[in-house]
Write a protein that holds these residues in place. Structure first.
Motif, PDB file in Angstrom:
ATOM      1  N   UNK A 106      80.266  69.695  42.944  1.00  0.00           N
ATOM      2  CA  UNK A 106      80.983  70.269  44.092  1.00  0.00           C
ATOM      3  C   UNK A 106      80.039  71.165  44.878  1.00  0.00           C
ATOM      4  N   UNK A 107      79.105  70.601  45.650  1.00  0.00           N
ATOM      5  CA  UNK A 107      78.152  71.437  46.383  1.00  0.00           C
ATOM      6  C   UNK A 107      78.816  72.362  47.404  1.00  0.00           C
ATOM      7  N   UNK A 108      80.013  72.023  47.835  1.00  0.00           N
ATOM      8  CA  UNK A 108      80.679  72.842  48.850  1.00  0.00           C
ATOM      9  C   UNK A 108      81.071  74.212  48.308  1.00  0.00           C
ATOM     10  N   UNK A 109      81.148  74.352  46.973  1.00  0.00           N
ATOM     11  CA  UNK A 109      81.510  75.642  46.384  1.00  0.00           C
ATOM     12  C   UNK A 109      80.329  76.599  46.295  1.00  0.00           C
ATOM     13  N   UNK A 110      79.127  76.126  46.508  1.00  0.00           N
ATOM     14  CA  UNK A 110      77.961  76.999  46.450  1.00  0.00           C
ATOM     15  C   UNK A 110      77.980  77.980  47.610  1.00  0.00           C
ATOM     16  N   UNK A 111      77.523  79.189  47.352  1.00  0.00           N
ATOM     17  CA  UNK A 111      77.470  80.191  48.412  1.00  0.00           C
ATOM     18  C   UNK A 111      76.328  79.850  49.376  1.00  0.00           C
ATOM     19  N   UNK A 113      74.158  81.592  50.730  1.00  0.00           N
ATOM     20  CA  UNK A 113      72.906  82.298  50.469  1.00  0.00           C
ATOM     21  C   UNK A 113      72.156  81.764  49.259  1.00  0.00           C
ATOM     22  N   UNK A 114      72.793  80.919  48.460  1.00  0.00           N
ATOM     23  CA  UNK A 114      72.141  80.405  47.248  1.00  0.00           C
ATOM     24  C   UNK A 114      71.852  78.917  47.322  1.00  0.00           C
ATOM     25  N   UNK A 115      72.381  78.210  48.334  1.00  0.00           N
ATOM     26  CA  UNK A 115      72.155  76.773  48.417  1.00  0.00           C
ATOM     27  C   UNK A 115      70.678  76.464  48.605  1.00  0.00           C
ATOM     28  N   UNK A 116      69.982  77.291  49.374  1.00  0.00           N
ATOM     29  CA  UNK A 116      68.573  77.023  49.623  1.00  0.00           C
ATOM     30  C   UNK A 116      67.705  77.042  48.383  1.00  0.00           C
ATOM     31  N   UNK A 117      68.173  77.690  47.304  1.00  0.00           N
ATOM     32  CA  UNK A 117      67.385  77.723  46.070  1.00  0.00           C
ATOM     33  C   UNK A 117      67.267  76.352  45.432  1.00  0.00           C
ATOM     34  N   UNK A 118      68.163  75.417  45.783  1.00  0.00           N
ATOM     35  CA  UNK A 118      68.077  74.068  45.214  1.00  0.00           C
ATOM     36  C   UNK A 118      66.852  73.320  45.710  1.00  0.00           C
ATOM     37  N   UNK A 119      66.265  73.757  46.813  1.00  0.00           N
ATOM     38  CA  UNK A 119      65.075  73.086  47.335  1.00  0.00           C
ATOM     39  C   UNK A 119      63.805  73.482  46.606  1.00  0.00           C
ATOM     40  N   UNK A 120      63.853  74.493  45.725  1.00  0.00           N
ATOM     41  CA  UNK A 120      62.661  74.988  45.040  1.00  0.00           C
ATOM     42  C   UNK A 120      62.687  74.682  43.555  1.00  0.00           C
ATOM     43  N   UNK A 121      63.271  73.550  43.165  1.00  0.00           N
ATOM     44  CA  UNK A 121      63.312  73.208  41.743  1.00  0.00           C
ATOM     45  C   UNK A 121      61.917  72.840  41.259  1.00  0.00           C
ATOM     46  N   UNK A 122      61.602  73.147  40.005  1.00  0.00           N
ATOM     47  CA  UNK A 122      60.271  72.800  39.475  1.00  0.00           C
ATOM     48  C   UNK A 122      60.077  71.291  39.399  1.00  0.00           C
ATOM     49  N   UNK A 123      58.828  70.892  39.293  1.00  0.00           N
ATOM     50  CA  UNK A 123      58.516  69.463  39.177  1.00  0.00           C
ATOM     51  C   UNK A 123      59.037  68.923  37.849  1.00  0.00           C
ATOM     52  N   UNK A 250      85.518  77.919  41.465  1.00  0.00           N
ATOM     53  CA  UNK A 250      85.922  78.217  42.823  1.00  0.00           C
ATOM     54  C   UNK A 250      84.699  78.544  43.647  1.00  0.00           C
ATOM     55  N   UNK A 251      84.887  78.996  44.882  1.00  0.00           N
ATOM     56  CA  UNK A 251      83.735  79.369  45.709  1.00  0.00           C
ATOM     57  C   UNK A 251      82.885  80.426  45.031  1.00  0.00           C
ATOM     58  N   UNK A 252      81.582  80.173  44.971  1.00  0.00           N
ATOM     59  CA  UNK A 252      80.669  81.099  44.298  1.00  0.00           C
ATOM     60  C   UNK A 252      80.609  82.420  45.068  1.00  0.00           C
ATOM     61  N   UNK A 253      80.527  83.538  44.359  1.00  0.00           N
ATOM     62  CA  UNK A 253      80.427  84.840  45.037  1.00  0.00           C
ATOM     63  C   UNK A 253      79.055  85.009  45.674  1.00  0.00           C
ATOM     64  N   UNK A 254      78.933  85.918  46.628  1.00  0.00           N
ATOM     65  CA  UNK A 254      77.620  86.138  47.258  1.00  0.00           C
ATOM     66  C   UNK A 254      76.643  86.748  46.264  1.00  0.00           C
ATOM     67  N   UNK A 255      75.363  86.425  46.411  1.00  0.00           N
ATOM     68  CA  UNK A 255      74.367  87.009  45.493  1.00  0.00           C
ATOM     69  C   UNK A 255      74.178  88.494  45.798  1.00  0.00           C
ATOM     70  N   UNK A 256      73.756  89.214  44.752  1.00  0.00           N
ATOM     71  CA  UNK A 256      73.512  90.656  44.889  1.00  0.00           C
ATOM     72  C   UNK A 256      72.022  90.901  44.701  1.00  0.00           C
ATOM     73  N   UNK A 257      71.410  91.455  45.705  1.00  0.00           N
ATOM     74  CA  UNK A 257      69.983  91.729  45.660  1.00  0.00           C
ATOM     75  C   UNK A 257      69.772  93.204  45.320  1.00  0.00           C
ATOM     76  N   UNK A 258      68.954  93.425  44.273  1.00  0.00           N
ATOM     77  CA  UNK A 258      68.645  94.791  43.855  1.00  0.00           C
ATOM     78  C   UNK A 258      67.177  94.901  43.466  1.00  0.00           C
TER      79      UNK A 258
END
Length: 475
Positions: A106-111, A113-123, A250-258
Motif C-alpha cells: 500500500x504505497x499510498x499510506x507512506x508519508x 516525507x518518507x517516500x523518497x527514501x525508497x529511492x536510496x535502497x542499497x545494491x 493506516x497513513x504513516x505519521x510524519x517523520x520526526x527530525x532531531x
C-alpha cells in the motif's frame, strides 16, 4: 329548364376523436430501470473492489479475502523468511543486514516525507510496489507514469502485447491477473521500458531492483490460487530468501527530525520515538538490536509480529482504535450488496403490481340506469375529470337503448333510420334527431347539461305509452 342550386352541405358533425394522453411512465420506467441497473453494477463493483488504504489489506497476518496470509505461508514453505514491519524506518533499516526484498503493498499510506527514501535502497535489494500512485512514482523518481486503467483485473500472458517479458519470474509464472493499471515511460526517458503483462508490470534493474505491478490480485488470499498468481507473487518476493513486508495499519505519521547521540541529525518515525537513522554510533540502530523484524525474526506472527518497544511507547500518542458496528463485520461485503439488490427488486415488483392511475374507462354497469340518474349520480366525477365526451357518450348510449326497445329496433339499425323514426315520433327534423343522438362532444358544461335535458325529453316522449301520461304531464 331552370337549374336549381344545390343546398349547401351541412357541416360535418362527426365527433372528433379524444386526444390521447401521453403515458409518461412508458418513457420514464425503461430509463429508470436502466439507471437502477447501472447504479447497482457500479455499487457492486465498488464493494467488490478492495481498497488498498483499508486496514489489513495484503497483510501477512490477515486471513480474509483481501489479506496476504496465504502468500506468507507459501513463501515460508519455500524457505523464505517473512519479516513483518509496521514502521517505515524499521523496514528500511532491516534491509541493511543483507539482501532482501522490500514489499510495499500500500504505497499510498507512506508519508510524503518518507517516500523518497525508497529511492536510496542499497545494491542487491529489490523494491516491489503494488499499484503506486503518481505521487509515489514521482517521489521515488521512477521514469514511469500511469496509463489507462481497466474496469476489472484481467489475466493475461507476460508477452500478451507481443513483447517478450524480460523478467524471469514473470516468464516462469505465465498467465496471471496482473493487468489492471497499465504503465508507460515518462516523457524524456531515453531507454526502453522493461514491461510485462501488456504494461501491467514494470521492471527497473537499477542498483536496487524496482518492480512496479499495477494489480494486487496475485497477492490476495482470494485470487492467489488462480492462474499463475502464486508463482508470480512468490517469484517476485522470494528471490533473495528474505522479505521485509511493510504492513501499515493506516497513513504513516510524519517523520520526526532531531539530534542523535553523536550530534548528527536523527530521524524518528514518530515524535518522541527512540529509533535514529544515521546516528553514527556503533550499531547504528541495526535490526536485531531490540527491533522486531531483525535478522533473527522468522516472520511468524506468534514470534515476531507482536508490538515492539517503539510501538509500546507510541501507544499513548496514537489515535484511538476505530469502533465499528459489529453487525457490519459479521457478514461479508457481498451479503450487504445482495441485500440492497433484493430490496430494489422488491421495490420494482411493488411498482409493477401497484394500481395504475389513468383516464376514466367505460365499463358496462350491472343494472340499467336512467340517463337522468346517471347525470345526478356521476356528475361530480365527470366534472372533476372534465370528461364531457365520455359523459355525453354514456347519456346517448342509455337513450338509444331505451329508444331501440320502444321502437323495436335491432342493435344494427343504421343511425339515419333511428334518427328518422325518432324525428317522426317527436315531431322534429331528422337532422336535429341525428345531431342529438350521434352528435359531437360538448365544449362546455352548459352544452352537456342541455344535451342531457334534450335526451331526457326525447326519451320520455318516445318511450311513454300512448294511453299513459308521461312523468310530469299534468293531464
Amino acid at each position: 329548364m331552370t337549374a336549381t342550386a344545390a343546398p349547401p352541405a351541412a357541416p360535418s358533425t362527426a365527433p372528433t376523436p379524444p386526444r390521447r394522453r401521453r403515458r409518461w411512465h412508458r418513457l420514464v420506467i425503461p430509463f429508470a430501470l436502466a439507471a437502477a441497473l447501472l447504479t447497482i453494477t457500479v455499487v457492486t463493483h465498488a464493494v467488490d473492489q478492495p481498497d488498498a488504504t483499508e486496514r489489513g489489506y495484503l497483510s501477512p497476518v490477515v486471513t480474509d479475502d483481501d489479506g496476504g496470509s496465504r502468500l506468507a505461508e507459501a513463501l515460508r514453505g519455500q524457505g523464505v523468511t517473512v519479516q513483518r514491519e509496521t514502521d517505515t524506518l524499521r523496514a528500511l533499516l532491516a534491509l541493511d543486514t543483507g539482501p532482501a526484498t522490500l514489499f510495499v503493498p500500500a504505497p499510498e499510506l507512506l508519508h510524503p516525507d518518507t517516500v523518497g527514501a525508497l529511492a536510496d535502497l542499497p545494491a542487491g535489494r529489490r523494491l516491489v510496489l503494488v499499484d503506486p500512485s503518481l505521487r509515489v512514482l514521482e517521489s521515488v523518481d521512477l521514469p514511469v507514469v500511469r496509463a489507462d486503467r481497466r474496469w476489472a483485473t484481467r489475466a493475461v500472458a507476460p508477452d500478451a502485447d507481443g513483447v517478450p517479458c524480460p523478467l524471469p519470474e514473470a516468464a516462469r509464472a505465465g498467465t496471471a491477473a496482473a493487468q489492471l493499471q497499465r504503465y508507460a515511460p515518462r516523457t524524456g526517458f531515453a531507454n526502453t521500458l522493461r514491461t510485462c503483462y501488456s504494461g501491467g508490470l514494470v521492471h527497473l534493474p537499477w542498483a536496487a531492483d524496482v518492480v512496479v505491478i499495477g494489480a494486487g490480485d496475485p497477492f490476495r488470499n482470494d485470487r492467489i490460487g488462480e492462474w499463475g498468481n502464486q508463482a508470480l507473487a512468490t517469484g517476485l518476493l522470494g528471490g533473495h530468501g528474505r522479505v521485509v513486508w511493510l504492513d501499515l495499519d493506516g497513513p504513516a505519521p510524519p517523520p520526526h527530525f532531531g539530534t542523535g547521540s553523536s550530534g548528527e541529525p536523527a530521524w524518528s518515525p514518530t515524535p518522541g520515538g527512540s529509533t535514529t537513522y544515521g546516528s553514527g554510533d556503533g550499531n547504528g540502530g541495526q535490526p536485531g538490536d531490540g527491533y522486531p523484524g531483525g535478522s533473527g525474526d522468522s516472520g511468524d506472527p506468534s514470534e515476531g509480529d507482536g508490538p515492539s518497544a517503539g510501538d509500546e511507547q507510541d501507544q499513548g500518542q496514537g489515535p484511538p482504535p476505530d469502533r465499528q458496528n459489529p453487525l457490519w463485520a459479521a457478514f461479508p461485503a457481498w451479503f450487504w450488496a445482495l441485500l440492497v439488490q433484493l430490496a430494489l427488486a422488491a421495490l420494482l415488483v411493488v411498482l409493477w403490481r401497484a394500481r395504475r392511475l389513468g383516464p376514466p374507462v367505460a365499463e358496462p354497469l350491472p343494472v340499467q340506469v336512467r340517463s337522468a340518474e346517471t347525470v345526478l349520480g356521476r356528475a361530480r366525477l365527470y366534472q372533476r375529470a372534465r370528461a364531457r365526451g365520455p359523459a355525453a357518450d354514456t347519456l346517448r348510449a342509455a337513450a338509444l337503448d331505451r329508444l331501440a326497445a320502444r321502437l323495436n329496433l335491432p342493435a344494427t339499425t343504421p343511425p339515419a333510420e333511428v334518427a328518422a323514426l325518432v324525428a317522426a315520433r317527436t315531431g322534429g327534423t331528422t337532422d336535429e334527431a341525428h345531431e342529438l343522438l350521434y352528435g359531437g362532444e360538448p365544449s362546455s358544461d352548459a352544452e352537456l347539461l342541455a344535451l342531457a335535458r334534450s335526451l331526457d325529453r326525447v326519451t320520455r316522449t318516445v318511450a311513454a305509452p300512448p294511453d299513459h301520461p308521461i312523468e310530469g304531464d299534468l293531464r
